[in-house]
Design a protein around this motif. Structure first.
Motif, short mmCIF file in Angstrom:
data_model
loop_
_atom_site.label_atom_id
_atom_site.label_comp_id
_atom_site.label_asym_id
_atom_site.label_seq_id
_atom_site.Cartn_x
_atom_site.Cartn_y
_atom_site.Cartn_z
N SER A 181 0.65 10.09 9.83
CA SER A 181 0.45 11.54 9.79
C SER A 181 1.78 12.27 9.71
O SER A 181 2.72 11.97 10.45
CB SER A 181 -0.30 12.00 11.05
OG SER A 181 -0.30 13.41 11.14
N SER A 214 -4.79 13.95 7.92
CA SER A 214 -6.21 13.75 7.63
C SER A 214 -6.82 12.84 8.69
O SER A 214 -6.20 11.87 9.13
CB SER A 214 -6.39 13.12 6.25
OG SER A 214 -7.75 12.83 5.99
N ARG A 234 8.62 8.05 3.00
CA ARG A 234 7.35 8.24 3.69
C ARG A 234 7.19 7.18 4.78
O ARG A 234 7.59 6.03 4.60
CB ARG A 234 6.19 8.15 2.71
CG ARG A 234 6.10 9.35 1.76
CD ARG A 234 5.00 9.15 0.74
NE ARG A 234 4.88 10.31 -0.16
CZ ARG A 234 4.16 10.31 -1.27
NH1 ARG A 234 3.50 9.21 -1.63
NH2 ARG A 234 4.10 11.40 -2.01
N ILE A 276 -3.93 10.03 9.67
CA ILE A 276 -3.04 9.48 8.65
C ILE A 276 -2.56 10.60 7.73
O ILE A 276 -2.96 11.75 7.88
CB ILE A 276 -3.74 8.38 7.83
CG1 ILE A 276 -4.96 8.97 7.08
CG2 ILE A 276 -4.16 7.22 8.72
CD1 ILE A 276 -5.61 7.98 6.11
N GLY A 277 -1.71 10.26 6.79
CA GLY A 277 -1.26 11.20 5.80
C GLY A 277 -1.89 10.91 4.46
O GLY A 277 -2.01 9.75 4.06
N VAL A 278 -2.32 11.95 3.77
CA VAL A 278 -2.87 11.81 2.43
C VAL A 278 -2.21 12.86 1.53
O VAL A 278 -1.73 13.89 2.00
CB VAL A 278 -4.41 11.99 2.41
CG1 VAL A 278 -5.09 10.91 3.24
CG2 VAL A 278 -4.80 13.38 2.91
N ILE A 279 -2.19 12.58 0.23
CA ILE A 279 -1.62 13.55 -0.71
C ILE A 279 -2.48 14.80 -0.71
O ILE A 279 -3.71 14.74 -0.80
CB ILE A 279 -1.56 12.96 -2.13
CG1 ILE A 279 -0.76 11.65 -2.12
CG2 ILE A 279 -0.94 13.97 -3.09
CD1 ILE A 279 0.69 11.82 -1.76
N GLY A 280 -1.86 15.95 -0.58
CA GLY A 280 -2.62 17.20 -0.54
C GLY A 280 -1.69 18.40 -0.65
O GLY A 280 -0.49 18.27 -0.86
N GLU A 287 -0.65 2.12 5.82
CA GLU A 287 -1.19 3.48 5.71
C GLU A 287 -0.08 4.49 5.99
O GLU A 287 0.78 4.27 6.84
CB GLU A 287 -2.32 3.68 6.72
CG GLU A 287 -3.55 2.83 6.47
CD GLU A 287 -4.41 3.36 5.32
OE1 GLU A 287 -4.04 4.39 4.73
OE2 GLU A 287 -5.44 2.73 5.03
N TYR A 288 -0.12 5.60 5.27
CA TYR A 288 0.83 6.68 5.56
C TYR A 288 0.56 7.22 6.97
O TYR A 288 -0.58 7.52 7.34
CB TYR A 288 0.68 7.82 4.56
CG TYR A 288 1.11 7.48 3.15
CD1 TYR A 288 2.31 6.79 2.92
CD2 TYR A 288 0.33 7.85 2.07
CE1 TYR A 288 2.70 6.49 1.62
CE2 TYR A 288 0.72 7.56 0.77
CZ TYR A 288 1.90 6.86 0.56
OH TYR A 288 2.29 6.57 -0.72
N LEU A 329 2.46 15.22 1.76
CA LEU A 329 1.36 14.66 2.55
C LEU A 329 0.81 15.72 3.49
O LEU A 329 1.54 16.59 3.98
CB LEU A 329 1.85 13.47 3.39
CG LEU A 329 2.35 12.23 2.64
CD1 LEU A 329 2.79 11.17 3.65
CD2 LEU A 329 1.27 11.67 1.73
N LYS A 336 0.82 -1.21 0.00
CA LYS A 336 0.00 0.00 0.00
C LYS A 336 0.85 1.26 0.00
O LYS A 336 0.41 2.32 -0.42
CB LYS A 336 -0.92 0.01 1.23
CG LYS A 336 -2.01 -1.04 1.21
CD LYS A 336 -2.91 -0.88 2.43
CE LYS A 336 -4.00 -1.94 2.47
NZ LYS A 336 -4.86 -1.79 3.66
#
Length: 718
Positions: free
Chosen positions: A224, A269, A214, A279-283, A221-222, A266, A181
């Motif tokens: 935070s 989120s 990362r 967690i971390g999300v692309i943004g 999961e990424y 990241l 993932k």
């Protein structure tokens, strides 16, 4: 029985209930007996086994072994030191106290801690590849002035120990999580060292770059990125030069640069305490946000030593300096919890220190059976610290502290078996606070004008210890020491409600620390230490959440008590086993109470920790190190209803559940010049929440620890 439980059972059958202080000997070059280690951070150098308190020395080989698992210093210390809690897996070491109290962090004796405004980043001020050893003094001490209410961590940098004109080493390493993932989880480490000696001149230059990928948890999961250790570029340069003027006189200079900045796409989120991790999300980050981390940390000293300036008397004099700039995370405006005139902002800390030390070390032989060593000296330190926002607004004004001190430390040995140590240090501290204004929470509020002034502190700190060498199997000791800390003065001043500094409670934390224990050498292969300790402070330094989600200092009286056990040894020639156990608890007096009736928060008190290790050398030049770390549950607080009637934990008082982690490091030495190593962090890919994220009880900090990470490295020596 699965492999995980079988491995734990094997370790316990060999090591339990053994507890170690010197935790790993990765190869024969480091097979140093415990009694041969000399401790210098006590200011009066002494053999480690003779110290009348808990002193831990983490050797260079041990540091390198831990760094193969994770190169972050807060992670290494959390694994290696019994009474320091596990890392938060962030850039902040806020909850990593030493025996429940503040740590004074040093690099070659240069203070890294910033008592005028605490960065909570002082354990992350140097790369592990620049360190020769780490000396840890557990328990309150004022040996180096303000800041050691819980003890001292001294990073001692590398020095040239080669007689050749030129030698060096090159290290290359690749790191990755290899979880489907996760993407871009790979990183690298590069380190280059040159050192040598030409006639009376010696030198060492060590430079390194560490780039982390990362961060992902056990589920891929990424993690935070808030205060995250993922996608951080760390740079370190150490240069040390020495010249032996003659056999008795030497001059030495050191410079160390450290930088660690995060650059990630990241953004944080989600996150719901006790339900789901942040967690971390692309943004996209806010355009006003700068890369967080330590932009720079400069340290330097110039030292002169002279042996036998008088009969049995040595002199050491030095000047030193430090300059630090740290950026915290960007805080967007939150209408429900406004801060900084209802605007977003990003806090920084700027600190500078200049200091000087002079000491005279001597000895007096009263008779053949009564001998005294003593050191007398003086310290001076100028400390300038402020906390501006990136946009220029001053959250904490520029504070200036002038600290001068004189000290005397003695050690007297009677008939080769009774040792009395005693010392006194007198500190005179003057802090100059300018007139300033506090930043209001709302934009229509006026800035509160505070009249500045001088805050003066004078304190004589005492220490005394008595040890008796009866037999190798039982050497008891008792000790008393005092610590002095100006605890995070800027945090108090920035939220002041009085209009004059003199009306604000700014008295320092004075800690009385007591310890009783014994050391044992069992046969030729085993070393054991047991200690019971307690400390009392009339003015405490615990933290609680205040307005805007920022921590405030609680000054109520405190008492902490605990135990620590360590043991290591060689049951057979090709194996070393051991471990450590530490457990302590803290309470404070609630307002108007005459008894210690309230538990201290988890920000000060860590859950009990058990560490076990097994090191085997099954064939020549191959070493395998297996580490197991367990932290227990700490559940001292009851949730209370919030405005919606939902039961919630107060921040800093969350329930901490147990954590079990395995780490593996193996290395192979080929032809003395090439070493191949493999480190596996979180061997069984356990999905868990960090202790810090559990105890803080904030949605925004409820994050998991790293999943399984591999580090493969190759080192060339020449």
């Amino acid at each position: 029985m699965n492999f995980k439980h079988y491995t734990l059972g094997l370790m316990l059958s060999v090591a339990y209930p053994t507890f170690a202080q010197e935790q790993v000997k990765p190869n024969k070059e480091d097979d140093t007996h415990l009694e041969e280690i000399i401790v210098s951070t006590t200011r009066l150098p002494e053999v480690k086994r003779n110290t009348s308190s808990s002193v831990i020395v983490i050797t260079q080989k041990e540091i390198e072994s831990y760094a193969q698992l994770n190169s972050d210093m807060s992670v290494i210390l959390g694994l290696a030191v019994p009474s320091i809690g596990l890392s938060s897996n962030t850039t902040s070491n806020r909850s990593q106290t030493l025996r429940g109290r503040q740590i004074l962090v040093l690099i070659d004796g240069i203070p890294q801690s910033t008592p005028l405004r605490n960065t909570d980043r002082d354990l992350r001020t140097i790369s592990p590849y620049a360190i020769e050893r780490i000396e840890v003094i557990e328990g309150a001490t004022s040996l180096y002035g303000s800041g050691g209410a819980g003890g001292i961590v001294n990073f001692i940098t590398k020095k040239s120990n080669k007689d050749k004109a030129f030698s060096g080493s090159t290290s290359l390493a690749l790191t990755d999580a290899f979880i489907s993932k996760g993407k871009n989880t790979n990183g690298y480490k590069l380190n280059q060292q040159f050192n040598g000696k030409i006639d009376n001149f010696d030198y060492l230059v060590n430079a390194g770059v560490i780039k982390s990928g990362r961060s992902v948890d056990g589920e891929g999961e990424y993690i935070s990125p808030r205060y995250g250790l993922g996608e951080v570029t760390t740079q370190n340069l150490l240069a040390k030069f020495g010249y032996d003027i003659n056999a008795n006189n030497r001059i030495e200079a050191m410079y160390n640069f450290y930088s660690a900045l995060q650059n990630t796409d990241l953004v944080a989120s989600g996150g719901k305490y006790l339900e789901a991790p942040q967690i971390g999300v692309i943004g996209k980050k806010d355009p006003a946000a700068k890369n967080e981390g330590t932009k720079y940390n400069h340290n330097a000293y110039l030292k002169y030593t002279s042996k036998e300036i008088f009969t049995n008397t040595d002199l050491e004099a030095s000047v030193f300096g430090q300059k630090l700039y740290t950026l915290f995370d960007y805080r967007a405006h939150n209408p429900k919890s406004p801060r900084w005139e209802e605007t977003g902002g990003q806090a920084t800390i700027k600190a500078e220190k200049i200091g000087a030390r002079v000491s005279i070390l001597s000895k007096i032989d009263f008779t053949e059976d009564i001998k005294t060593n003593y050191i007398v000296g003086g310290d001076f330190l100028f400390d300038k610290t402020s906390q501006p926002l990136v946009d220029g607004r001053l959250w904490v004004p520029e504070l200036k502290a002038y600290n001068s001190a004189a000290y005397l430390q003695t050690r007297t040995v009677f008939y080769n078996n009774l040792t009395l140590k005693a010392g006194v240090r007198y500190d005179n501290i003057s802090v100059k606070v300018p007139d300033y204004k506090t930043i209001p929470l709302k934009k229509d509020q006026e800035w509160l004008a505070i009249q500045g002034g001088n805050l003066d502190y004078s304190k004589a700190s005492l220490n005394a210890a008595l040890s008796y060498n009866i037999i190798n199997e039982f050497n008891p000791y008792v000790s008393f020491s005092q610590g002095l800390s100006i605890y995070d003065l800027g945090r108090i001043l920035r939220d002041a409600k009085s209009d004059v500094v003199s009306k604000i409670e700014t008295d320092p934390v004075v800690t009385n620390n007591y310890e009783v224990g014994f050391t044992s050498k069992l046969g030729n292969n085993w070393n054991f230490r047991a200690a019971y300790f307690w400390s009392v402070a009339k003015l405490g330094s615990d933290l609680q959440a205040g307005e805007g989600g920022f921590w405030q200092v609680v000054r109520n009286p405190q008492r902490i008590n605990g135990i620590e056990l360590t043991l290591d040894g060689k049951p057979i020639d090709w194996a070393t086993v051991g471990g450590s156990f530490s457990s302590y608890e803290g309470k404070m007096k609630s307002d108007n109470s005459s008894s210690y009736d309230t538990y201290m928060s988890g920000l000060s008190i860590a859950a009990p920790k058990l560490s076990l290790f097994t090191t085997i050398n099954p064939i020549k030049d191959l070493w395998v190190n297996l580490y197991y770390t367990h932290t227990s549950k700490r559940d001292r607080f009851t949730p209370t209803p919030n405005k919606a009637g939902v039961l919630t934990y107060q921040e800093g008082e969350g329930k901490v559940n147990p954590i079990d982690l395995f780490n593996l490091h193996t290395s192979y030495q080929y032809n003395k010049n090439i070493q191949l190593s493999l480190g596996i962090e979180n061997l069984f890919n356990k999905t868990y929440y960090t202790s810090s994220s559990m105890l803080v009880a904030r949605d925004a900090e409820y994050a998991r620890g790293n999943g399984r990470y591999y580090t493969l490295s190759l080192t060339f020596n020449y």
